[in-house]
Design an enzyme around this catalytic site. Sequence first.
Site, PDB file in Angstrom:
ATOM      1  N   ASP A  99      61.694  54.406  41.004  1.00  0.00           N
ATOM      2  CA  ASP A  99      61.035  54.527  39.712  1.00  0.00           C
ATOM      3  C   ASP A  99      60.094  55.711  39.786  1.00  0.00           C
ATOM      4  O   ASP A  99      59.342  55.852  40.746  1.00  0.00           O
ATOM      5  CB  ASP A  99      60.214  53.245  39.462  1.00  0.00           C
ATOM      6  CG  ASP A  99      60.463  52.654  38.107  1.00  0.00           C
ATOM      7  OD1 ASP A  99      60.126  53.332  37.123  1.00  0.00           O
ATOM      8  OD2 ASP A  99      60.965  51.517  38.031  1.00  0.00           O
ATOM      9  N   ASP A 200      60.217  56.335  34.083  1.00  0.00           N
ATOM     10  CA  ASP A 200      59.422  55.494  33.201  1.00  0.00           C
ATOM     11  C   ASP A 200      58.977  56.257  31.948  1.00  0.00           C
ATOM     12  O   ASP A 200      58.495  57.390  32.054  1.00  0.00           O
ATOM     13  CB  ASP A 200      58.182  55.043  33.989  1.00  0.00           C
ATOM     14  CG  ASP A 200      57.479  53.863  33.363  1.00  0.00           C
ATOM     15  OD1 ASP A 200      58.094  52.790  33.268  1.00  0.00           O
ATOM     16  OD2 ASP A 200      56.303  54.015  32.973  1.00  0.00           O
ATOM     17  N   GLU A 255      63.929  55.959  30.880  1.00  0.00           N
ATOM     18  CA  GLU A 255      63.585  54.806  30.056  1.00  0.00           C
ATOM     19  C   GLU A 255      63.140  55.350  28.705  1.00  0.00           C
ATOM     20  O   GLU A 255      62.077  55.950  28.584  1.00  0.00           O
ATOM     21  CB  GLU A 255      62.454  54.003  30.704  1.00  0.00           C
ATOM     22  CG  GLU A 255      62.256  52.685  30.006  1.00  0.00           C
ATOM     23  CD  GLU A 255      60.833  52.174  30.065  1.00  0.00           C
ATOM     24  OE1 GLU A 255      60.630  50.973  29.855  1.00  0.00           O
ATOM     25  OE2 GLU A 255      59.908  52.975  30.311  1.00  0.00           O
ATOM     26  N   HIS A 328      62.574  43.939  33.963  1.00  0.00           N
ATOM     27  CA  HIS A 328      61.292  43.286  34.224  1.00  0.00           C
ATOM     28  C   HIS A 328      60.371  43.258  33.006  1.00  0.00           C
ATOM     29  O   HIS A 328      59.277  42.696  33.084  1.00  0.00           O
ATOM     30  CB  HIS A 328      60.604  44.017  35.382  1.00  0.00           C
ATOM     31  CG  HIS A 328      60.281  45.440  35.020  1.00  0.00           C
ATOM     32  ND1 HIS A 328      61.259  46.388  34.788  1.00  0.00           N
ATOM     33  CD2 HIS A 328      59.108  46.061  34.803  1.00  0.00           C
ATOM     34  CE1 HIS A 328      60.686  47.532  34.464  1.00  0.00           C
ATOM     35  NE2 HIS A 328      59.378  47.366  34.462  1.00  0.00           N
ATOM     36  N   ASP A 329      60.760  43.910  31.915  1.00  0.00           N
ATOM     37  CA  ASP A 329      59.915  43.947  30.714  1.00  0.00           C
ATOM     38  C   ASP A 329      60.384  43.006  29.616  1.00  0.00           C
ATOM     39  O   ASP A 329      59.729  42.892  28.583  1.00  0.00           O
ATOM     40  CB  ASP A 329      59.899  45.364  30.117  1.00  0.00           C
ATOM     41  CG  ASP A 329      59.149  46.358  30.986  1.00  0.00           C
ATOM     42  OD1 ASP A 329      58.244  45.926  31.723  1.00  0.00           O
ATOM     43  OD2 ASP A 329      59.475  47.562  30.913  1.00  0.00           O
TER      44      ASP A 329
HETATM   45  O1  ISL Z   1      58.482  49.256  23.929  1.00  0.00           O
HETATM   46  C1  ISL Z   1      58.251  48.308  24.649  1.00  0.00           C
HETATM   47  C2  ISL Z   1      57.921  47.018  24.084  1.00  0.00           C
HETATM   48  O2  ISL Z   1      56.584  46.783  23.878  1.00  0.00           O
HETATM   49  C3  ISL Z   1      58.292  48.363  26.081  1.00  0.00           C
HETATM   50  O3  ISL Z   1      59.232  47.593  26.667  1.00  0.00           O
HETATM   51  C4  ISL Z   1      58.167  49.716  26.658  1.00  0.00           C
HETATM   52  O4  ISL Z   1      59.394  50.284  26.828  1.00  0.00           O
HETATM   53  C5  ISL Z   1      57.465  49.561  27.921  1.00  0.00           C
HETATM   54  O5  ISL Z   1      56.224  49.012  27.768  1.00  0.00           O
HETATM   55  C6  ISL Z   1      57.467  50.745  28.816  1.00  0.00           C
HETATM   56  O6  ISL Z   1      57.774  50.206  30.028  1.00  0.00           O
HETATM   57  C7  ISL Z   1      57.537  50.871  31.212  1.00  0.00           C
HETATM   58  O7  ISL Z   1      56.255  51.448  31.275  1.00  0.00           O
HETATM   59  C8  ISL Z   1      55.149  50.581  31.313  1.00  0.00           C
HETATM   60  C9  ISL Z   1      55.318  49.430  32.279  1.00  0.00           C
HETATM   61  O8  ISL Z   1      54.352  48.460  32.032  1.00  0.00           O
HETATM   62  C10 ISL Z   1      56.683  48.806  32.208  1.00  0.00           C
HETATM   63  O9  ISL Z   1      56.807  47.795  33.171  1.00  0.00           O
HETATM   64  C11 ISL Z   1      57.676  49.901  32.367  1.00  0.00           C
HETATM   65  O10 ISL Z   1      58.987  49.452  32.436  1.00  0.00           O
HETATM   66  C12 ISL Z   1      53.970  51.421  31.687  1.00  0.00           C
HETATM   67  O11 ISL Z   1      54.240  52.113  32.868  1.00  0.00           O
END
Ligand code: ISL
Length: 559
Positions: A99, A200, A255, A328-329
């Site tokens: 990542d 990310d 992402e 994980h989100d």
């Molecule tokens: O848009 C979203 C919904 O609220 C999110 O899923 C968004 O894509 C996300 O918050 C971004 O995710 C990534 O960056 C974040 C981290 O907390 C996440 O775990 C990661 O996958 C900040 O680094």
Amino acid sequence: MITRKWWQEVIVYQIYPRSFKDSDGDGIGDIPGIIDKIDYIKSLGVDVIWLSPIYKSPNDDNGYDISDYYSIMDEFGLMDDFDELLHKTHTLEMKLIMDLVVNHTSDEHFWFRESQKSKDNPYRDFYFWKKPQNGNPPNNWKSYFGGSVWEFDDRTEEYYLHLFSKKQPDLNWESPKVREEIYKIMKFWLDKGIDGFRMDVIPLISKRLGFEDSEYDNFGKTVVNYYANGPRVHEFIQEMNKEVLSKYNIMTVGEAAGVPLSMVNLYAGKDRNELNMIFQFDHVEINFGSGGRFDPQNWNLIDLKNIFNKYYEQLGDIGWPTVFLGNHDFTRIVSRLGNDGEYWEKSAKLIATFLLTMKGTVYLYQGDEIGMTNITIESPDDFNDVETINAMEDFKKRGIKDEEFMRIANQQGRDNARTPVQWCAKENAGFTEGLPWLKINPNHLHINIEDQESDNNSILNYYRKAIHLRKEMAVFTYGDYKSLNNEDPNIYIYERWDNSNKILVVLNFSSDNQRFYLREYSDLSDMELLLSNYDNISEKTHQNNLLEPWEARVYNIKY
Ligand code: ISL
């Protein structure tokens, strides 16, 4: 002649290291834990491991807040452990991607510590600092994790920008020094031999420097129009490609938070010299309302089909798809898309069928291969995720009852996907000898890897079968896609075809029996059934076009 790339045909397994396997009894998963289980990972048939962040971090956002990009998080082990993991992964003929979190750092990173000190510090412009506007933050932007994106710092009496938590200040990519540092970090890991990056929130790296107020209440619209897809984003990614990515034979996946379907090819179109592919979110955010994650709405299968139809249409031959249903989100796939009660097993297998018969590079998230489910958290003190905890504060301020928040957080919160992997039915699910950092799902007593290993009919072994099938027939990865019954709210039927094979996939996304009719295929009895989550279909249903609850079938249609 179409040239195929290795990263198009791999199956990627995502590890959230904190929750994968603990080797030293501190209750936190670690790299030696991954090494212990590497044969298990290999046994799934996957080709690439994607590690969620393992760098040094104070863990405000579980590693997505990095304080040192060149060392390993204390709880996860040493650089030697990482080197061993990389070596073992390669010995087993798998690849490893990491990542890359470079939209922001931790506020404990050396750069930010310096930047905070004074307005003339050489690191000041590594971040965004702004004067108060009549005592208020510079604009009305709301953070992904609640509250303003601006945090006031007494030392210099200015605000700094953080699109995520206040411990995640956004880096200023306008500064060539920042970009140089980032490319250096990337090369450090690539020169160790890693095979690529998941990037990310990469669409957020270029800011609209006017920092104008958002005119929308709708969070998603604000993200698309104000935070993401900024004026220099493609220039920055192209520069990164030229300086770093193009020099290695690696895979990259961005992402794409805040990238609408209409823009997917700008980031990963084949002639763009940017990324290989992106994760687009419309399908996983299908139930997000105008307030985002904690404002859930009903969704239906017709909408889901429309999203996939448009996705493939937009990509055309220009962009390469990713196929993922969870990470994980987002909440656990069987709880979100399936039925984690009565039809837990059937629906988990149907989802496996869906994931592994769609076009693109497949991403499977740890634990989904055994049908891990959401968890019910009983006490607000048991939430860990910073997004959920901040949302709880926000709900309180708005006067919404605790019970209502608990209901929504249990349905939507990110902790659901982060509970430790359930290795066996024993204490702490075999994840740790110590006290687990996050509550283990009590259902590990009947949902766990050990039990499913010894059951031929388990979800785990179904995943293995489906993965094997995907690898045997290139049509699953590369073939064209067409949905045949867009208007049906319960059944998803699609064809996949290439020059050698034609496949028909039939999925009953409901807990009821369903009947389907297809003009093109009135008689299914002659077709070869490649995969199904029910035994002896024709005997059981007597009629080919009668589907049992959550029944999934994959047919090979003879040309
Ligand atoms: O848009 C979203 C919904 O609220 C999110 O899923 C968004 O894509 C996300 O918050 C971004 O995710 C990534 O960056 C974040 C981290 O907390 C996440 O775990 C990661 O996958 C900040 O680094």
